[in-house]
Enzyme design. Structure first.
Site, PDB file in Angstrom:
ATOM      1  N   ASN A   1     -15.300 -19.607  11.947  1.00 26.43           N
ATOM      2  CA  ASN A   1     -14.871 -20.539  12.930  1.00 26.43           C
ATOM      3  C   ASN A   1     -14.486 -21.912  12.450  1.00 26.43           C
ATOM      4  OD1 ASN A   1     -15.470 -18.601  14.756  1.00 26.43           O
ATOM      5  ND2 ASN A   1     -17.134 -19.397  15.720  1.00 26.43           N
TER       6      ASN A   1
ATOM      7  N   HIS B   1     -13.233 -20.420   6.742  1.00 24.45           N
ATOM      8  CA  HIS B   1     -11.869 -21.017   7.020  1.00 24.45           C
ATOM      9  C   HIS B   1     -11.650 -22.109   7.331  1.00 24.45           C
ATOM     10  CE1 HIS B   1     -11.504 -16.341   8.475  1.00 24.45           C
ATOM     11  NE2 HIS B   1     -11.763 -16.504   7.278  1.00 24.45           N
TER      12      HIS B   1
ATOM     13  N   CYS C   1      -3.578 -33.592   2.176  1.00 25.04           N
ATOM     14  CA  CYS C   1      -2.335 -34.206   1.870  1.00 25.04           C
ATOM     15  C   CYS C   1      -1.599 -32.728   1.445  1.00 25.04           C
ATOM     16  CB  CYS C   1      -2.426 -35.243   0.718  1.00 25.04           C
ATOM     17  SG  CYS C   1      -0.692 -35.680   0.523  1.00 25.04           S
TER      18      CYS C   1
ATOM     19  N   CYS D   1      -0.149 -38.877   5.893  1.00 27.50           N
ATOM     20  CA  CYS D   1      -1.426 -39.021   4.856  1.00 27.50           C
ATOM     21  C   CYS D   1      -1.629 -40.742   4.749  1.00 27.50           C
ATOM     22  CB  CYS D   1      -0.916 -38.628   3.548  1.00 27.50           C
ATOM     23  SG  CYS D   1      -1.847 -39.037   2.236  1.00 27.50           S
TER      24      CYS D   1
ATOM     25  N   GLY E   1     -20.058 -11.803  17.218  1.00 28.14           N
ATOM     26  CA  GLY E   1     -18.975 -12.308  17.905  1.00 28.14           C
ATOM     27  C   GLY E   1     -17.979 -12.357  16.853  1.00 28.14           C
TER      28      GLY E   1
ATOM     29  N   GLU F   1     -18.373  -5.864  22.617  1.00 28.58           N
ATOM     30  CA  GLU F   1     -17.564  -4.488  22.305  1.00 28.58           C
ATOM     31  C   GLU F   1     -17.866  -3.800  20.875  1.00 28.58           C
ATOM     32  OE1 GLU F   1     -13.671  -5.606  23.629  1.00 28.58           O
ATOM     33  OE2 GLU F   1     -13.245  -6.182  21.621  1.00 28.58           O
TER      34      GLU F   1
HETATM   35  P1  OAD Z   1     -11.481 -12.100  17.087  1.00 31.71           P
HETATM   36  O1  OAD Z   1     -11.010 -12.789  18.170  1.00 31.71           O
HETATM   37  O2  OAD Z   1     -10.933 -11.355  16.312  1.00 31.71           O
HETATM   38  O3  OAD Z   1     -12.880 -11.647  17.739  1.00 31.71           O
HETATM   39  C1  OAD Z   1     -13.699 -12.124  18.603  1.00 31.71           C
HETATM   40  C2  OAD Z   1     -15.037 -11.027  18.771  1.00 31.71           C
HETATM   41  O4  OAD Z   1     -15.981 -11.656  19.666  1.00 31.71           O
HETATM   42  C3  OAD Z   1     -14.347  -9.929  19.652  1.00 31.71           C
HETATM   43  O5  OAD Z   1     -15.017  -8.814  18.820  1.00 31.71           O
HETATM   44  C4  OAD Z   1     -15.090 -10.052  20.942  1.00 31.71           C
HETATM   45  O6  OAD Z   1     -15.429  -8.799  21.376  1.00 31.71           O
HETATM   46  C5  OAD Z   1     -16.360 -10.907  20.718  1.00 31.71           C
HETATM   47  N1  OAD Z   1     -16.731 -11.553  21.712  1.00 31.71           N
HETATM   48  C6  OAD Z   1     -16.337 -12.250  22.663  1.00 31.71           C
HETATM   49  N2  OAD Z   1     -16.981 -13.051  23.602  1.00 31.71           N
HETATM   50  C7  OAD Z   1     -18.021 -12.650  23.005  1.00 31.71           C
HETATM   51  C8  OAD Z   1     -19.501 -13.261  23.429  1.00 31.71           C
HETATM   52  N3  OAD Z   1     -19.741 -13.883  24.392  1.00 31.71           N
HETATM   53  N4  OAD Z   1     -20.544 -12.548  22.860  1.00 31.71           N
HETATM   54  C9  OAD Z   1     -20.492 -11.968  21.614  1.00 31.71           C
HETATM   55  N5  OAD Z   1     -19.247 -11.546  21.264  1.00 31.71           N
HETATM   56  C10 OAD Z   1     -17.939 -11.846  22.023  1.00 31.71           C
HETATM   57  O7  OAD Z   1     -12.137 -13.296  16.209  1.00 31.71           O
HETATM   58  P2  OAD Z   1     -12.861 -13.531  14.759  1.00 31.71           P
HETATM   59  O8  OAD Z   1     -13.422 -12.295  14.624  1.00 31.71           O
HETATM   60  O9  OAD Z   1     -13.667 -14.700  14.578  1.00 31.71           O
HETATM   61  O10 OAD Z   1      -8.834 -16.545  10.876  1.00 31.71           O
HETATM   62  O11 OAD Z   1     -11.393 -13.638  13.924  1.00 31.71           O
HETATM   63  C11 OAD Z   1     -11.493 -13.770  12.473  1.00 31.71           C
HETATM   64  C12 OAD Z   1     -10.510 -14.684  11.844  1.00 31.71           C
HETATM   65  O12 OAD Z   1      -9.189 -14.117  12.527  1.00 31.71           O
HETATM   66  C13 OAD Z   1     -10.346 -16.118  12.565  1.00 31.71           C
HETATM   67  O13 OAD Z   1     -11.530 -16.863  11.693  1.00 31.71           O
HETATM   68  C14 OAD Z   1      -9.134 -16.448  12.373  1.00 31.71           C
HETATM   69  C15 OAD Z   1      -8.279 -15.263  13.075  1.00 31.71           C
HETATM   70  O14 OAD Z   1      -7.024 -15.112  12.549  1.00 31.71           O
HETATM   71  C16 OAD Z   1      -7.943 -17.717  10.298  1.00 31.71           C
HETATM   72  O15 OAD Z   1      -7.614 -18.092  11.107  1.00 31.71           O
HETATM   73  C17 OAD Z   1      -7.995 -17.572   8.918  1.00 31.71           C
END
Ligand code: OAD
Length: 251
Positions: free
Chosen positions: A104, A121, A129, A154, A193, A221
């Protein structure tokens, strides 16, 4: 459905001398009101990553990209850490061998008081810059909300700056990746999450498993990781973490 016997088993693993590593994704911040990326309400449902989160997108239209980041910064600034962030912050002080890795960029783990967060990330509260001018550090903090000018400039050379986040197609900071890999050498690895589809973050779960860690997933899920972790708890992170923490308090 949360199986409560599983939470007892997880709590028993969280001993004071255990090496504990936690990997978080957008789901940990969902209860705070920060949008996730995937799923029905996810950002990538509404916006196209390749138009907003790549070097090419920024080179093409820095104003558009900054408008999106300014909007996200405003949303995040209005959010507070939730019970899930608070439990992990407390664990970072309670357990001497605790590492928190996050995908995050929202800064909510830090705002909750978590020690030594490894940000894979980057941070939405940092900038760099665009041309990497000689007078500027690699990154610096800019928490202005909303930004006074779009695109912002910048402070060292007057040129463009970019958000301090990792975009699609960009390499991660090798030093941070190294520390994350090191942290997979642990006794307990919790993935919380995250949809576990973005690498290398998702590979850390498998690496921890391969190295013998007791692996736990907490997610609303099933994900690709659910198939190989020791325990996949289906539930909301903020509730499940509070439930586990209560068990720790009860000894
Ligand atoms: P995702 O949006 O892909 O996944 C979020 C996950 O959180 C899902 O599997 C949901 O089921 C789960 N979820 C939602 N609410 C929840 C809760 N209250 N408790 C438990 N689980 C919950 O997000 P990320 O896996 O973080 O990258 O995504 C990975 C990366 O993809 C991000 O850092 C970003 C994105 O593109 C970049 O920006 C480089």
């Amino acid at each position: 459905m949360v199986v409560y016997g599983e939470l007892d088993a997880i709590a028993r693993r969280l001993r004071r001398d255990a090496r504990i590593t936690v990997l978080t994704g957008a789901g940990i911040s969902a209860a705070s009101g920060v949008p996730t990326f995937r799923g029905a309400e996810g950002l990538w449902n509404e916006f196209r990553a390749e138009q907003l989160a790549t070097l090419e997108a920024f080179a093409r239209d820095p104003r558009l990209v900054w408008e999106w980041y300014d909007w996200r910064r405003q949303r995040i600034a209005a959010c507070r850490p939730n019970a899930g962030h608070d439990v992990l912050a407390a664990w970072s002080r309670r357990f001497p061998h605790f590492t928190l890795i996050t995908q995050n960029v929202d800064g909510l783990h830090e705002r909750a008081g978590t020690r030594g967060v490894l940000r894979m990330h980057g941070s939405i509260w940092e900038v760099a810059c665009w041309s990497g001018c000689a007078g500027s550090p690699a990154r610096w903090t800019d928490e202005a909300v909303p930004l006074s000018e779009i695109p912002p400039r910048c402070i060292y050379c007057g040129g463009l700056i970019r958000p301090g986040v990792v975009w699609f197609g960009e390499a991660l900071d090798p030093e941070i990746v190294g520390k994350c890999l090191e942290a997979t050498r642990c006794d307990v690895f919790l993935t919380i999450g995250t949809s576990a589809v973005v690498h290398p973050a998702a590979s850390l779960i498998e690496e921890a498993r391969r190295r013998g860690a007791y692996t736990v997933e907490i997610n609303l899920e099933p994900t690709p990781a659910s198939a190989f972790v020791d325990v996949a708890v289906q539930g909301a992170a903020e509730q499940v973490l509070a439930d586990i923490d209560r068990r720790l308090e009860q000894g």
